[in-house]
Design an enzyme around this catalytic site. Structure first.
Site, PDB file in Angstrom:
ATOM      1  N   ARG A 132       0.872  -1.187   0.000  1.00 30.43           N
ATOM      2  CA  ARG A 132       0.000   0.000   0.000  1.00 30.43           C
ATOM      3  C   ARG A 132       0.899   1.223   0.000  1.00 30.43           C
ATOM      4  NH1 ARG A 132      -5.123  -1.863   0.989  1.00 30.43           N
ATOM      5  NH2 ARG A 132      -5.343  -3.674   2.347  1.00 30.43           N
ATOM      6  N   ARG A 162      -6.294  -5.140  -0.938  1.00 29.45           N
ATOM      7  CA  ARG A 162      -7.726  -4.841  -0.999  1.00 29.45           C
ATOM      8  C   ARG A 162      -8.004  -3.339  -0.947  1.00 29.45           C
ATOM      9  NH1 ARG A 162     -11.285  -7.641   3.503  1.00 29.45           N
ATOM     10  NH2 ARG A 162      -9.877  -6.348   4.732  1.00 29.45           N
ATOM     11  N   HIS A 192       3.167  -9.298   1.313  1.00 31.47           N
ATOM     12  CA  HIS A 192       2.920  -8.300   2.358  1.00 31.47           C
ATOM     13  C   HIS A 192       4.224  -7.818   2.982  1.00 31.47           C
ATOM     14  CE1 HIS A 192       1.135  -7.074   6.417  1.00 31.47           C
ATOM     15  NE2 HIS A 192       0.410  -6.400   5.540  1.00 31.47           N
ATOM     16  N   ARG A 320      -3.045  -5.137  19.647  1.00 31.36           N
ATOM     17  CA  ARG A 320      -3.981  -4.026  19.496  1.00 31.36           C
ATOM     18  C   ARG A 320      -5.399  -4.495  19.177  1.00 31.36           C
ATOM     19  NH1 ARG A 320      -2.804  -2.133  14.686  1.00 31.36           N
ATOM     20  NH2 ARG A 320      -4.794  -2.746  13.784  1.00 31.36           N
ATOM     21  N   HIS A 348       1.222  -0.381  15.112  1.00 31.83           N
ATOM     22  CA  HIS A 348       1.302  -1.226  13.923  1.00 31.83           C
ATOM     23  C   HIS A 348       2.575  -2.063  13.857  1.00 31.83           C
ATOM     24  CE1 HIS A 348       1.463  -1.847   9.401  1.00 31.83           C
ATOM     25  NE2 HIS A 348       0.223  -2.172   9.664  1.00 31.83           N
TER      26      HIS A 348
END
Length: 436
Positions: A132, A162, A192, A320, A348
């Site tokens: 991304r 996505r 990823h 998280r 993250h």
């Protein structure tokens, strides 16, 4: 056969696809619910009645200036990595690994790394995975400049990210027009991993410089998410990442010495590290594991954690999001504690630390402990080889575990309980950058 054409066809069809979920507010009139259910051909279980407004993400665009309701402005630190005029950042990285903790350290140094490589006449190749990317022009510009300057540019662009499919297709076409070699990922797997490799001609031969991160190459989210970056010229990491790119581009099978790579070695590697802690515990040594990931849902990893806890390993998990493990259960998970940390920035980063009988080992990377990450995605988990940086990663975990302002602890009954106190790990990290 043509993944790009398949994804484009899917995007065209998406507008006319079947509805799978309908969200409505509780006060929606019954006749409206019935009308939409019939027209969209939805079952009752596909309708979700929610409290409050819908589409709250759209509120991000409202130009509301309320300092009393907002966090104070924060300007990330920009560590000076320029080195000397001739070697630039490469000279700095060659002298020792560099760790950046985003957003407290600016993401601009990662972009500077790529831009410098694109202009450096000694750089022969740039290889990068892109998942991304956002709309920032610097990243695309650096890769296009490198390709136009005659360097070998390999961009592995994940078309199946996505809701970012159209943007990634656009990037792929622009890079191909500039002369880059664009790879669309592996069949059946999403790529990823967040890695870059730069090959540079230097005195004595070729040297590899690498970036390994926990977050996407997206400058926008790098200001909103907490992530970690490693810039390194370590030949062992470089060799493993070269193996990875050769495998992803279809040239060869890969064998890794230092990296854990999903779906090949990550699961077995994590299980081995936990089982080793269990052996240390049974032998009477101090044994512990501290894991920070976004989600814990994989049955195999949960079983491995239970096995380690049964042997007496002290386990602290910072998760998280979703957690499918129950901590504190007698005979099963008495030594496991779970906390969720929420705050100004979305947590993250993924860190995996193990006691190793007094010789701690620390890893970091892109993989949550979910079945999709360990079995159906290409993920890269790298060891932290430098002692100073290993201590830095452990301090990050210790500081986040000490948080009381934004932390919630998972009880054995499956309910979360808010911790009491005013110590904020995120504020502590921000303050340390300003004081520095």
């Amino acid at each position: 056969e043509d993944l790009l054409a398949t994804i484009e066809d899917g995007l065209r069809r998406r507008r006319f696809g079947s509805a799978v979920r309908l969200e409505m507010m509780h006060e929606t009139p019954t006749e409206i619910i019935t009308f939409l259910q019939e027209r969209l051909r939805l079952d009752h279980k596909d309708i979700f009645m929610l409290e409050g407004p819908l589409g709250t993400a759209d509120l991000m665009g409202l130009p509301v200036k309320r300092p009393d309701l907002a966090f104070p402005d924060f300007v990330p630190a920009v560590p000076d990595l320029d080195g000397d005029e001739e070697g630039g950042m490469f000279d700095t990285i060659r002298r020792g690994d560099v760790v950046l903790h985003h957003p407290y350290d600016s993401f601009s140094n990662v972009l500077n790394f790529l831009e410098e490589a694109s202009r450096d006449p000694q750089v022969l190749a740039i290889k990068q995975t892109l998942y991304r990317t956002g709309d920032d022009p610097r990243l695309l510009g650096a890769l296009r400049t490198a390709a136009e300057n005659g360097k070998q540019v390999v961009a592995l662009i994940e078309l199946k990210a996505r809701f970012d499919e159209q943007r990634n297709i656009s990037w792929a076409r622009k890079l191909e027009r500039a002369g880059a070699h664009v790879v669309y990922g592996m069949a059946g797997l999403k790529t990823h991993a967040k890695v870059t490799m730069i090959v540079r001609r230097e005195e004595g031969g070729l040297r590899r410089y690498v970036h390994v991160g926990t977050g996407n190459y997206n400058p926008k989210t790098a200001r909103l998410y907490t992530d970690l970056s490693l810039l390194s010229a370590d030949p062992n990491l470089g060799a493993d990442i070269a193996e990875l790119f050769n495998h992803l581009t279809g040239y060869a099978e890969a064998e890794y010495t230092y990296l854990l790579v999903a779906p090949d070695t990550a699961r077995s590697g994590f299980e081995m590290l936990l089982d080793r802690e269990a052996e240390h515990a049974r032998a009477g040594h101090e044994a512990w594991a501290r894991i920070k990931v976004n989600q814990l849902t994989d049955p195999g990893m949960i079983e491995a954690l239970y096995r380690a806890a049964g042997a007496g390993v002290r386990i602290e998990l910072i998760l998280r999001g979703v957690c499918c493990l129950r901590p504190g259960l007698p005979g099963l998970s008495e030594t496991i504690r779970v906390r969720s940390l929420l705050g100004r920035y979305l947590e993250h980063a993924r860190i995996y630390a193990f006691g190793n009988a007094g010789q701690p080992e620390v890893y970091f990377g892109s993989a949550d402990w979910m079945s999709r990450n360990l079995d159906r995605r290409v993920e890269v988990i790298a060891p932290v080889l430098d002692d100073t940086h290993r201590d830095q990663f452990l301090r990050i975990l210790n500081t986040e575990w000490a948080d009381t302002r934004g932390s919630w602890e998972l009880r054995e009954d499956g309910q979360y309980e808010k911790l009491r106190g005013d110590f904020s790990a995120q504020q502590s990290f921000a303050d340390s950058r300003h004081s520095g």
